[in-house]
Write a protein that holds these residues in place. Structure first.
Motif, PDB file in Angstrom:
ATOM      1  N   LYS A  79       0.835  -1.203   0.000  1.00 22.98           N
ATOM      2  CA  LYS A  79       0.000   0.000   0.000  1.00 22.98           C
ATOM      3  C   LYS A  79       0.871   1.254   0.000  1.00 22.98           C
ATOM      4  O   LYS A  79       0.631   2.194   0.736  1.00 22.98           O
ATOM      5  CB  LYS A  79      -0.931   0.018   1.229  1.00 22.98           C
ATOM      6  N   GLU A  99       2.038   4.817  -1.079  1.00 19.59           N
ATOM      7  CA  GLU A  99       1.166   5.909  -1.506  1.00 19.59           C
ATOM      8  C   GLU A  99       1.947   7.216  -1.557  1.00 19.59           C
ATOM      9  O   GLU A  99       2.960   7.376  -0.889  1.00 19.59           O
ATOM     10  CB  GLU A  99      -0.012   6.026  -0.526  1.00 19.59           C
ATOM     11  N   GLU A 140      -6.517  11.912   2.969  1.00 18.62           N
ATOM     12  CA  GLU A 140      -7.709  11.360   2.314  1.00 18.62           C
ATOM     13  C   GLU A 140      -7.586   9.837   2.189  1.00 18.62           C
ATOM     14  O   GLU A 140      -8.541   9.104   2.425  1.00 18.62           O
ATOM     15  CB  GLU A 140      -7.857  12.004   0.937  1.00 18.62           C
ATOM     16  N   TYR A 141      -6.409   9.365   1.836  1.00  9.22           N
ATOM     17  CA  TYR A 141      -6.124   7.933   1.720  1.00  9.22           C
ATOM     18  C   TYR A 141      -6.312   7.234   3.072  1.00  9.22           C
ATOM     19  O   TYR A 141      -6.940   6.168   3.157  1.00  9.22           O
ATOM     20  CB  TYR A 141      -4.698   7.766   1.199  1.00  9.22           C
ATOM     21  N   ASP A 180      -9.349   4.746   2.292  1.00  3.63           N
ATOM     22  CA  ASP A 180      -8.813   3.435   1.927  1.00  3.63           C
ATOM     23  C   ASP A 180      -8.346   2.626   3.136  1.00  3.63           C
ATOM     24  O   ASP A 180      -8.734   1.470   3.300  1.00  3.63           O
ATOM     25  CB  ASP A 180      -7.664   3.572   0.933  1.00  3.63           C
ATOM     26  N   SER A 238       6.045   7.741  -4.018  1.00  3.70           N
ATOM     27  CA  SER A 238       5.355   6.759  -3.188  1.00  3.70           C
ATOM     28  C   SER A 238       6.303   6.193  -2.140  1.00  3.70           C
ATOM     29  O   SER A 238       7.428   5.800  -2.451  1.00  3.70           O
ATOM     30  CB  SER A 238       4.816   5.613  -4.051  1.00  3.70           C
TER      31      SER A 238
END
Length: 171
Positions: free
Chosen positions: A24, A26, A45-46, A50, A159
Motif C-alpha cells: 500500500k 502511496e 484522504e487515503y 482506503d 510513493s
C-alpha cells in the motif's frame, strides 16, 4: 496487520502499525507540494478512506477522534482525525526534526532506532515510510524515515510506505 502500543497516558492508548501496510505505498500528494500540510494532503484522504475501510468494524467503533498538530509552512495548525501518521518530532530527537522541533516530543518507543525500521512487502524488506511533517524550507517535500531508520525526506509526489496510527481513549 500487527499493531504496537507507542504511547500510554492516563486516559488513552496510542497504537501504530508495526510495519507498513503491505503493498500500500502511496504518495503524499499527486503534485510536488506540501502546501496545506498533512490535513489537506492526498495522504490524509487515503488514510480516512482506503486505510480506514481495511479496519474491522469493531475496531473502527473504538478508535477516537483526536486533535493533531501540524505545520502549514511556518504556521502551526490543528485538525481532527481518527487515523494519522506520526510527526517527525515524535519519531526523531529534537535536533533531527526537520523544522518542527516544538510540535511534539519524541516518543520513548522511537528512541530505539530499530523501532523506526519498518517492513513492507512491496520493497521485499525494510522500506522508507512517510511522516506527517512537511520538510522545512522546501514546499515540495515531506519528511519520512529511510529504510535504515534515519530521518529522510522526499518529494510529495513519490510513493513511500504507510504506517498509520490511532488512539483509543477512555469515555
Amino acid at each position: 496487520q500487527e499493531w504496537v502500543i507507542t504511547d500510554l497516558g492516563s486516559d488513552y492508548i496510542r497504537f501504530e502499525a508495526k510495519n507498513c501496510i503491505e503493498n500500500k505505498n502511496e504518495k503524499m500528494n499527486r503534485a510536488s507540494t506540501n502546501v496545506g500540510g498533512i490535513a489537506s494532503s492526498l495522504m490524509q484522504e487515503y488514510l480516512n478512506n482506503d486505510i480506514w475501510n481495511l479496519l474491522p468494524d469493531d475496531l473502527q467503533d473504538v478508535i477516537s477522534t483526536v486533535n493533531r498538530k501540524y505545520m502549514d509552512g511556518a504556521e502551526e495548525k490543528t485538525y481532527q482525525t481518527k487515523l494519522f501518521l506520526p510527526s517527525a518530532s515524535e519519531v526523531f530527537e529534537e535536533n533531527n526534526c526537520l523544522g518542527e522541533e516544538n510540535l511534539y516530543k519524541q516518543l520513548a518507543y522511537y528512541k530505539d532506532c530499530r523501532n523506526r525500521i519498518k517492513r513492507e512487502g512491496f520493497w521485499s524488506g525494510s522500506a522508507p515510510w512517510w511522516l506527517s511533517s512537511p520538510y522545512s524550507g522546501n514546499d515540495a517535500y515531506f519528511c519520512g524515515v529511510a529504510n535504515v531508520g534515519a530521518a529522510n525526506f522526499s518529494n510529495a509526489s513519490y510513493s513511500y510506505g504507510v504506517a498509520p496510527c490511532f488512539m483509543i481513549t477512555k469515555s
